[in-house]
Design an enzyme around this catalytic site. Structure first.
Site, mmCIF file in Angstrom:
data_model
loop_
_atom_site.group_PDB
_atom_site.id
_atom_site.type_symbol
_atom_site.label_atom_id
_atom_site.label_comp_id
_atom_site.label_asym_id
_atom_site.label_seq_id
_atom_site.Cartn_x
_atom_site.Cartn_y
_atom_site.Cartn_z
ATOM 1 N N MET A 1 -59.585 11.186 -37.582
ATOM 2 C CA MET A 1 -59.823 10.323 -38.739
ATOM 3 C C MET A 1 -60.698 11.050 -39.751
ATOM 4 O O MET A 1 -61.707 11.658 -39.385
ATOM 5 C CB MET A 1 -60.487 9.017 -38.317
ATOM 6 C CG MET A 1 -60.913 8.147 -39.497
ATOM 7 S SD MET A 1 -61.560 6.535 -39.011
ATOM 8 C CE MET A 1 -60.029 5.659 -38.752
ATOM 9 N N HIS B 1 -65.187 8.475 -44.075
ATOM 10 C CA HIS B 1 -65.407 7.963 -45.422
ATOM 11 C C HIS B 1 -66.366 6.787 -45.345
ATOM 12 O O HIS B 1 -66.567 6.175 -44.292
ATOM 13 C CB HIS B 1 -64.087 7.527 -46.064
ATOM 14 C CG HIS B 1 -63.378 6.434 -45.323
ATOM 15 N ND1 HIS B 1 -63.682 5.107 -45.476
ATOM 16 C CD2 HIS B 1 -62.365 6.490 -44.405
ATOM 17 C CE1 HIS B 1 -62.893 4.380 -44.706
ATOM 18 N NE2 HIS B 1 -62.092 5.180 -44.032
ATOM 19 N N TRP C 1 -61.400 -6.505 -43.895
ATOM 20 C CA TRP C 1 -61.213 -5.623 -42.749
ATOM 21 C C TRP C 1 -60.994 -6.403 -41.460
ATOM 22 O O TRP C 1 -61.686 -7.372 -41.174
ATOM 23 C CB TRP C 1 -62.432 -4.717 -42.605
ATOM 24 C CG TRP C 1 -62.402 -3.897 -41.350
ATOM 25 C CD1 TRP C 1 -61.707 -2.752 -41.129
ATOM 26 C CD2 TRP C 1 -63.109 -4.188 -40.139
ATOM 27 N NE1 TRP C 1 -61.922 -2.310 -39.849
ATOM 28 C CE2 TRP C 1 -62.774 -3.164 -39.214
ATOM 29 C CE3 TRP C 1 -63.967 -5.211 -39.738
ATOM 30 C CZ2 TRP C 1 -63.287 -3.130 -37.930
ATOM 31 C CZ3 TRP C 1 -64.471 -5.185 -38.450
ATOM 32 C CH2 TRP C 1 -64.134 -4.156 -37.561
ATOM 33 N N ASP D 1 -56.052 7.778 -43.661
ATOM 34 C CA ASP D 1 -57.128 8.618 -43.131
ATOM 35 C C ASP D 1 -56.888 9.071 -41.699
ATOM 36 O O ASP D 1 -57.798 9.584 -41.047
ATOM 37 C CB ASP D 1 -58.473 7.887 -43.220
ATOM 38 C CG ASP D 1 -58.454 6.539 -42.518
ATOM 39 O OD1 ASP D 1 -57.400 6.181 -41.951
ATOM 40 O OD2 ASP D 1 -59.479 5.841 -42.544
ATOM 41 N N GLU E 1 -55.618 -8.203 -38.801
ATOM 42 C CA GLU E 1 -54.161 -8.175 -38.993
ATOM 43 C C GLU E 1 -53.451 -7.413 -37.874
ATOM 44 O O GLU E 1 -52.340 -7.771 -37.481
ATOM 45 C CB GLU E 1 -53.817 -7.576 -40.365
ATOM 46 C CG GLU E 1 -53.816 -6.066 -40.454
ATOM 47 C CD GLU E 1 -55.210 -5.465 -40.557
ATOM 48 O OE1 GLU E 1 -55.314 -4.228 -40.506
ATOM 49 O OE2 GLU E 1 -56.181 -6.229 -40.695
ATOM 50 N N ASP E 2 -54.098 -6.385 -37.321
ATOM 51 C CA ASP E 2 -53.484 -5.634 -36.217
ATOM 52 C C ASP E 2 -53.276 -6.531 -34.995
ATOM 53 O O ASP E 2 -52.231 -6.455 -34.329
ATOM 54 C CB ASP E 2 -54.358 -4.433 -35.832
ATOM 55 C CG ASP E 2 -54.563 -3.477 -36.994
ATOM 56 O OD1 ASP E 2 -53.661 -3.409 -37.850
ATOM 57 O OD2 ASP E 2 -55.606 -2.820 -37.044
ATOM 58 N N ASP F 1 -52.165 4.416 -41.813
ATOM 59 C CA ASP F 1 -53.374 4.517 -42.623
ATOM 60 C C ASP F 1 -53.476 5.932 -43.177
ATOM 61 O O ASP F 1 -53.090 6.913 -42.510
ATOM 62 C CB ASP F 1 -54.606 4.194 -41.779
ATOM 63 C CG ASP F 1 -54.684 2.710 -41.424
ATOM 64 O OD1 ASP F 1 -53.934 1.916 -42.021
ATOM 65 O OD2 ASP F 1 -55.473 2.363 -40.525
ATOM 66 N N ARG G 1 -67.213 3.042 -46.031
ATOM 67 C CA ARG G 1 -66.370 1.855 -46.091
ATOM 68 C C ARG G 1 -66.392 1.253 -47.493
ATOM 69 O O ARG G 1 -67.421 1.168 -48.147
ATOM 70 C CB ARG G 1 -66.831 0.820 -45.064
ATOM 71 C CG ARG G 1 -65.895 -0.393 -45.022
ATOM 72 C CD ARG G 1 -66.167 -1.230 -43.808
ATOM 73 N NE ARG G 1 -65.911 -0.484 -42.579
ATOM 74 C CZ ARG G 1 -64.705 -0.304 -42.067
ATOM 75 N NH1 ARG G 1 -63.651 -0.796 -42.681
ATOM 76 N NH2 ARG G 1 -64.556 0.370 -40.954
#
Length: 363
Positions: free
Chosen positions: A299, A302, A269, A209, A272-273, A207, A304
């Protein structure tokens, strides 16, 4: 008797002198013959390749054959070759350990480029003094995170160079404003990186971030799939749950193909992990993780993305990984490459990955 022995010795000496003179004569004659044969009009092949008229020069280790001015294959003429570099050490000596990571200083892209003069166009790098065991592709799913990308490039390029990696950085940019699909973008990154360089044998999925806080967390692939971001500041530097495989992970080419890549059906969101974790478990592999002290990440905060809302069907999909694993993955991904742009510090690949299915309204 003494006079007879002296005469024999003189005769032998004269004979030896005669033999040496004959050898030298023919040697000089052969060199002159090779020289003048260059200008012989007997054919263009002999004029362009004078060495074909005599093999004397090639039999001498300190003699250089005359050059024809034409490109020659390495097998035709043993010329100077690039030095063979030793293997890179398993434990790179230039690592500094714990890093101070902050996101308050201005980070223009020009500054990051000045800090990394050894990184080639497209974000490619190879150590100049050793040969790495792996070629690593770093894949970043991306959309509307230019501010985060500058910080990522600022911190990660020096870390990867200190780790003596041969690597390339690929930013896979989702076109349009439809719901974000992280896992599908990772599948696209895997395929597009291999199109550019078929020697990639290790893939790090990160990712944009997340920044590691210790450069001893080596971005390499091992015998088992590896989870790098095991301790994030937003989770109090611990795993949120035992099966978490998000943030930053690494798989070899063989491991990635073994699990049929990542699922393409997780729009929005989350989910998938966990599906990837299930796929790894179903294939009999086990996840390796670094020590928690070197697996810490910060991280970049930000807001979302409004188009990255939770997938309402993610829990149902996770429970059916065994059924969907074979049909949904790297073998079924569909997309269209819109642009490939090689920037000084990364390769940007903008893709159209389609639109998500329409879900029934909640409630």
């Amino acid at each position: 008797g003494t006079l007879e022995r002296v005469c024999k010795a003189v005769l032998l000496l004269c004979l030896l002198h005669f033999l040496v003179a004959v050898i030298l004569y023919f040697d000089v004659y052969a060199q002159h013959l090779a020289f003048f044969s260059r200008f012989s009009a007997r054919g263009p092949a002999r004029a362009l390749h004078p060495a074909a008229s005599s093999s004397t020069n090639f039999s001498r280790p300190n003699t250089t054959a005359p050059s024809s001015g034409l490109p020659e294959s390495p097998s035709a003429r043993p010329g100077p070759t690039a030095p063979v570099l030793p293997p890179c050490p398993e434990s790179p000596p230039g690592l500094v350990g714990r890093l101070l990571i902050e996101f308050t200083s201005p980070m223009p892209l020009e500054r990051v480029q000045r800090e990394n003069p050894g990184v080639l166009l497209g974000g490619r790098y190879a150590p100049p003094d050793c040969t790495p065991a792996q070629t690593v592709a770093v894949i970043i799913p991306f959309r509307h995170r230019e501010h985060h990308l500058r910080y990522w490039l600022h911190y990660l390029h020096p870390i990867l160079r200190r780790q003596r990696l041969r690597y390339g950085v690929y930013v896979i940019n989702q076109h349009g404003e439809d719901t974000f699909n992280r896992a599908k973008l990772l599948n696209v990154g895997f395929l597009e990186a291999l199109k550019e360089d078929a020697t990639y044998d290790c893939f790090i999925f990160s990712d944009v971030d997340l920044v590691p806080m210790d450069d001893r967390n080596l971005y390499r692939c091992g015998d088992q799939p590896r989870h790098f971001a095991i301790a994030m500041d937003k989770f109090g530097f611990r795993l949120p749950y035992a099966g978490y495989f998000g943030g930053v992970s690494g798989l070899s080419k063989a491991q990635f193909l073994r699990i049929n890549g990542f699922p393409n059906e997780y729009w929005g969101w989350g989910g998938e992990d966990d599906d990837i974790f299930n796929r790894i478990s179903l294939t009999g592999m086990k996840i390796s993780r670094p020590d928690i002290r070197i697996g810490r990440y910060r991280m970049i905060k930000h807001d979302r993305d409004k188009h990255n809302e939770p997938n309402p069907q993610r829990f149902t999909k996770i429970q059916n990984t065994k059924l969907t694993m074979k049909r949904d993955g790297i073998g079924s991904v569909r997309y269209q490459v819109l642009e490939v742009s090689r920037q000084p510090l990364f390769t940007n690949i903008t893709v159209d990955i389609g639109r998500p299915p329409s879900w029934p309204p909640r409630g």
